[in-house]
Design a protein around this motif. Structure first.
Motif, PDB file in Angstrom:
ATOM      1  N   PRO A   1       3.823  -7.697  -7.340  1.00 25.48           N
ATOM      2  CA  PRO A   1       5.164  -7.117  -7.352  1.00 25.48           C
ATOM      3  C   PRO A   1       5.161  -5.655  -6.918  1.00 25.48           C
ATOM      4  CG  PRO A   1       4.793  -8.421  -9.334  1.00 25.48           C
ATOM      5  CD  PRO A   1       3.475  -8.334  -8.620  1.00 25.48           C
ATOM      6  N   GLY A   2       6.043  -5.334  -5.998  1.00 28.65           N
ATOM      7  CA  GLY A   2       6.184  -3.955  -5.553  1.00 28.65           C
ATOM      8  C   GLY A   2       5.271  -3.544  -4.422  1.00 28.65           C
ATOM      9  N   HIS A   3       4.200  -4.323  -4.165  1.00 26.28           N
ATOM     10  CA  HIS A   3       3.266  -3.898  -3.108  1.00 26.28           C
ATOM     11  C   HIS A   3       2.432  -5.099  -2.680  1.00 26.28           C
ATOM     12  CE1 HIS A   3       1.732  -0.360  -0.954  1.00 26.28           C
ATOM     13  NE2 HIS A   3       0.593  -1.034  -0.893  1.00 26.28           N
ATOM     14  N   PHE A   4       2.755  -5.676  -1.539  1.00 26.85           N
ATOM     15  CA  PHE A   4       2.057  -6.857  -1.038  1.00 26.85           C
ATOM     16  C   PHE A   4       0.683  -6.460  -0.522  1.00 26.85           C
ATOM     17  CE2 PHE A   4       1.363 -10.712   1.358  1.00 26.85           C
ATOM     18  CZ  PHE A   4       2.074 -11.668   0.643  1.00 26.85           C
ATOM     19  N   LEU A   5      -0.335  -7.283  -0.832  1.00 28.80           N
ATOM     20  CA  LEU A   5      -1.718  -7.003  -0.464  1.00 28.80           C
ATOM     21  C   LEU A   5      -2.302  -8.168   0.335  1.00 28.80           C
ATOM     22  CD1 LEU A   5      -2.882  -5.760  -3.985  1.00 28.80           C
ATOM     23  CD2 LEU A   5      -2.177  -4.312  -2.050  1.00 28.80           C
ATOM     24  N   VAL A   6      -3.503  -7.968   0.841  1.00 34.12           N
ATOM     25  CA  VAL A   6      -4.248  -9.010   1.548  1.00 34.12           C
ATOM     26  C   VAL A   6      -5.616  -9.145   0.894  1.00 34.12           C
ATOM     27  CG1 VAL A   6      -5.385  -9.591   3.729  1.00 34.12           C
ATOM     28  CG2 VAL A   6      -3.061  -8.709   3.745  1.00 34.12           C
ATOM     29  N   ARG A   7      -6.107 -10.398   0.795  1.00 33.51           N
ATOM     30  CA  ARG A   7      -7.430 -10.629   0.202  1.00 33.51           C
ATOM     31  C   ARG A   7      -8.240 -11.553   1.108  1.00 33.51           C
ATOM     32  NH1 ARG A   7      -6.633 -12.123  -5.452  1.00 33.51           N
ATOM     33  NH2 ARG A   7      -5.739 -14.022  -4.607  1.00 33.51           N
ATOM     34  N   ALA A   8      -9.529 -11.272   1.229  1.00 31.91           N
ATOM     35  CA  ALA A   8     -10.447 -12.189   1.891  1.00 31.91           C
ATOM     36  C   ALA A   8     -10.617 -13.412   0.994  1.00 31.91           C
ATOM     37  CB  ALA A   8     -11.787 -11.511   2.145  1.00 31.91           C
ATOM     38  N   VAL A   9     -10.352 -14.586   1.528  1.00 30.83           N
ATOM     39  CA  VAL A   9     -10.373 -15.820   0.738  1.00 30.83           C
ATOM     40  C   VAL A   9     -11.743 -16.019   0.098  1.00 30.83           C
ATOM     41  CG1 VAL A   9     -10.191 -18.334   0.858  1.00 30.83           C
ATOM     42  CG2 VAL A   9      -8.573 -16.903   2.130  1.00 30.83           C
ATOM     43  N   GLY A  10     -11.735 -16.352  -1.196  1.00 29.24           N
ATOM     44  CA  GLY A  10     -12.970 -16.617  -1.919  1.00 29.24           C
ATOM     45  C   GLY A  10     -13.708 -15.384  -2.389  1.00 29.24           C
ATOM     46  N   THR A  11     -13.060 -14.209  -2.263  1.00 32.72           N
ATOM     47  CA  THR A  11     -13.702 -12.963  -2.688  1.00 32.72           C
ATOM     48  C   THR A  11     -12.724 -12.177  -3.574  1.00 32.72           C
ATOM     49  OG1 THR A  11     -12.872 -11.449  -0.970  1.00 32.72           O
ATOM     50  CG2 THR A  11     -14.719 -12.878  -0.378  1.00 32.72           C
TER      51      THR A  11
ATOM     52  N   GLU B   1      -3.760  -1.813  -9.976  1.00 31.51           N
ATOM     53  CA  GLU B   1      -2.922  -1.560 -11.144  1.00 31.51           C
ATOM     54  C   GLU B   1      -2.120  -0.268 -10.962  1.00 31.51           C
ATOM     55  OE1 GLU B   1      -3.219  -1.151 -16.022  1.00 31.51           O
ATOM     56  OE2 GLU B   1      -5.009  -1.653 -14.833  1.00 31.51           O
ATOM     57  N   ALA B   2      -2.749   0.760 -10.402  1.00 30.99           N
ATOM     58  CA  ALA B   2      -2.047   2.029 -10.187  1.00 30.99           C
ATOM     59  C   ALA B   2      -0.882   1.850  -9.222  1.00 30.99           C
ATOM     60  CB  ALA B   2      -3.019   3.075  -9.657  1.00 30.99           C
ATOM     61  N   ARG B   3      -1.078   1.065  -8.154  1.00 30.35           N
ATOM     62  CA  ARG B   3       0.010   0.818  -7.206  1.00 30.35           C
ATOM     63  C   ARG B   3       1.116   0.012  -7.863  1.00 30.35           C
ATOM     64  NH1 ARG B   3      -3.936   2.339  -4.057  1.00 30.35           N
ATOM     65  NH2 ARG B   3      -3.696   2.789  -1.831  1.00 30.35           N
ATOM     66  N   PHE B   4       0.722  -0.955  -8.680  1.00 34.69           N
ATOM     67  CA  PHE B   4       1.723  -1.761  -9.384  1.00 34.69           C
ATOM     68  C   PHE B   4       2.557  -0.897 -10.317  1.00 34.69           C
ATOM     69  CE2 PHE B   4       2.695  -3.956 -13.401  1.00 34.69           C
ATOM     70  CZ  PHE B   4       3.637  -4.866 -12.938  1.00 34.69           C
ATOM     71  N   ARG B   5       1.914  -0.045 -11.081  1.00 32.78           N
ATOM     72  CA  ARG B   5       2.646   0.780 -12.048  1.00 32.78           C
ATOM     73  C   ARG B   5       3.524   1.825 -11.353  1.00 32.78           C
ATOM     74  NH1 ARG B   5       1.339  -1.004 -16.692  1.00 32.78           N
ATOM     75  NH2 ARG B   5      -0.757  -1.758 -17.195  1.00 32.78           N
ATOM     76  N   ALA B   6       3.125   2.250 -10.163  1.00 35.32           N
ATOM     77  CA  ALA B   6       3.957   3.190  -9.415  1.00 35.32           C
ATOM     78  C   ALA B   6       5.291   2.550  -9.049  1.00 35.32           C
ATOM     79  CB  ALA B   6       3.229   3.642  -8.151  1.00 35.32           C
ATOM     80  N   ALA B   7       5.282   1.229  -8.854  1.00 34.50           N
ATOM     81  CA  ALA B   7       6.509   0.521  -8.500  1.00 34.50           C
ATOM     82  C   ALA B   7       7.250  -0.024  -9.711  1.00 34.50           C
ATOM     83  CB  ALA B   7       6.182  -0.635  -7.546  1.00 34.50           C
ATOM     84  N   ALA B   8       6.502  -0.522 -10.700  1.00 36.12           N
ATOM     85  CA  ALA B   8       7.127  -1.237 -11.820  1.00 36.12           C
ATOM     86  C   ALA B   8       7.300  -0.395 -13.076  1.00 36.12           C
ATOM     87  CB  ALA B   8       6.307  -2.482 -12.159  1.00 36.12           C
ATOM     88  N   GLY B   9       6.637   0.757 -13.145  1.00 36.61           N
ATOM     89  CA  GLY B   9       6.737   1.604 -14.334  1.00 36.61           C
ATOM     90  C   GLY B   9       5.472   1.556 -15.155  1.00 36.61           C
ATOM     91  N   PRO B  10       5.205   2.606 -15.927  1.00 35.01           N
ATOM     92  CA  PRO B  10       3.935   2.725 -16.661  1.00 35.01           C
ATOM     93  C   PRO B  10       3.765   1.710 -17.782  1.00 35.01           C
ATOM     94  CG  PRO B  10       5.423   4.519 -17.246  1.00 35.01           C
ATOM     95  CD  PRO B  10       6.048   3.809 -16.092  1.00 35.01           C
ATOM     96  N   GLU B  11       4.842   1.152 -18.291  1.00 33.53           N
ATOM     97  CA  GLU B  11       4.745   0.217 -19.418  1.00 33.53           C
ATOM     98  C   GLU B  11       4.697  -1.243 -18.994  1.00 33.53           C
ATOM     99  OE1 GLU B  11       4.229   1.504 -22.351  1.00 33.53           O
ATOM    100  OE2 GLU B  11       4.469   3.492 -21.482  1.00 33.53           O
ATOM    101  N   ALA B  12       4.859  -1.519 -17.714  1.00 31.53           N
ATOM    102  CA  ALA B  12       4.877  -2.909 -17.248  1.00 31.53           C
ATOM    103  C   ALA B  12       3.502  -3.545 -17.419  1.00 31.53           C
ATOM    104  CB  ALA B  12       5.300  -2.963 -15.789  1.00 31.53           C
ATOM    105  N   PRO B  13       3.453  -4.758 -17.974  1.00 35.97           N
ATOM    106  CA  PRO B  13       2.147  -5.410 -18.170  1.00 35.97           C
ATOM    107  C   PRO B  13       1.519  -5.807 -16.842  1.00 35.97           C
ATOM    108  CG  PRO B  13       3.940  -6.899 -18.743  1.00 35.97           C
ATOM    109  CD  PRO B  13       4.563  -5.572 -18.481  1.00 35.97           C
ATOM    110  N   PHE B  14       0.216  -5.607 -16.746  1.00 35.19           N
ATOM    111  CA  PHE B  14      -0.512  -5.925 -15.521  1.00 35.19           C
ATOM    112  C   PHE B  14      -1.693  -6.824 -15.860  1.00 35.19           C
ATOM    113  CE2 PHE B  14      -3.904  -5.172 -12.445  1.00 35.19           C
ATOM    114  CZ  PHE B  14      -3.232  -5.333 -11.244  1.00 35.19           C
TER     115      PHE B  14
END
Length: 260
Positions: free
Chosen positions: A119-129, A148-161
């Protein structure tokens, strides 16, 4: 076949290709263009970008150094950032469209990648890693703490990750997220004609329902197409449950009242 019909047919297939579907989605923004030719041009550019790429590091270097793809932080809500042909042409995008470019160029080069719809920041991952990339920041590798830092920047410091926010995102869900980005942009700009095609495409994908149908009818009404909007809602009401049918019918009556 118009852009919405082409997109609807494509995403109705059992396993829609991400590259063609994202290019077909963008055709809604260019009704006077030639969707088939534009799609083939986009596919050819993705092919070109993959030539000579043999590793993930090489892919990142090709896209974000040699070809200078970048996140458009200066004008994030420019709708062109969400339209793949413009991203390929301008070398600017938002996380999800840059992810589509990265995934599809990687696929052509034999590098399996997947989208991660944090949420808030779409990422890319190498499959299986556990290798995650922030393609909005030039393909920068991310640790879990940095995610987690990018997520909290978008969702707020208290949002569960947690790890549940870093699961792979299938093709149709990627397309939904792209359309929802455009929906928010065109709604804020009060661009009813653009909102119409976005909502029609959104209704071709899972998870759409009453809110999208009502908003589509409203977008038609905003173009003084009150009969079209009312007829659409009445058609939806025919197959709905009693509570939904009443809401749809009342909204249709509201649109028809503009004709008095």
């Amino acid at each position: 076949m118009d852009a919405v019909a082409r997109f609807t047919e494509l995403v109705g297939a059992p396993d829609p290709p991400l590259d063609r579907a994202a290019l077909a989605l963008a055709a809604g923004a260019a009704p006077r263009a030639e969707p088939g030719r534009d799609i083939e041009r986009g596919l050819a550019e993705l092919d070109r970008l993959a030539v000579g790429v043999t590793s993930l590091d090489g892919l990142v270097h090709r896209l974000f150094v040699q070809e200078a793809f970048a996140g458009n932080g200066k004008d994030y809500y420019d709708p062109r950032n969400s339209l793949l042909p413009h991203v390929l042409r301008r070398r600017l995008g938002i996380p999800i469209t840059l992810a589509v470019v990265t995934i599809e160029v990687g696929r052509r080069a034999g590098i399996a990648l997947e989208g991660v719809g944090m949420p808030g920041h779409f990422l890319v991952r190498a499959v299986g890693t556990h290798t995650l990339l922030d393609v909005f920041a030039g393909g920068t590798p991310l640790t879990p703490a940095e995610c987690e830092a990018r997520f909290r920047a978008a969702a707020g410091p208290e949002a569960p990750f947690g790890p549940h926010l870093l699961t792979a995102t299938p093709t149709r869900a990627i397309l939904v997220r792209m359309l929802e980005n455009l929906r928010a942009i065109y709604r804020s700009r009060r661009s009813a004609a653009d909102l119409e095609w976005v909502l029609r495409m959104r209704l071709a994908l899972p998870g759409a329902g009453m809110p999208e149908r009502l908003e589509l009818a409203e977008a038609l009404g905003d173009q003084a197409r009150w009969v079209d909007g009312a007829t659409l809602l009445e058609r939806y009401a025919d197959g709905a449950g009693s509570a939904q049918a009443e809401k749809l019918t009342n909204a249709a009556k509201g649109l028809r009242a503009h004709l008095n």
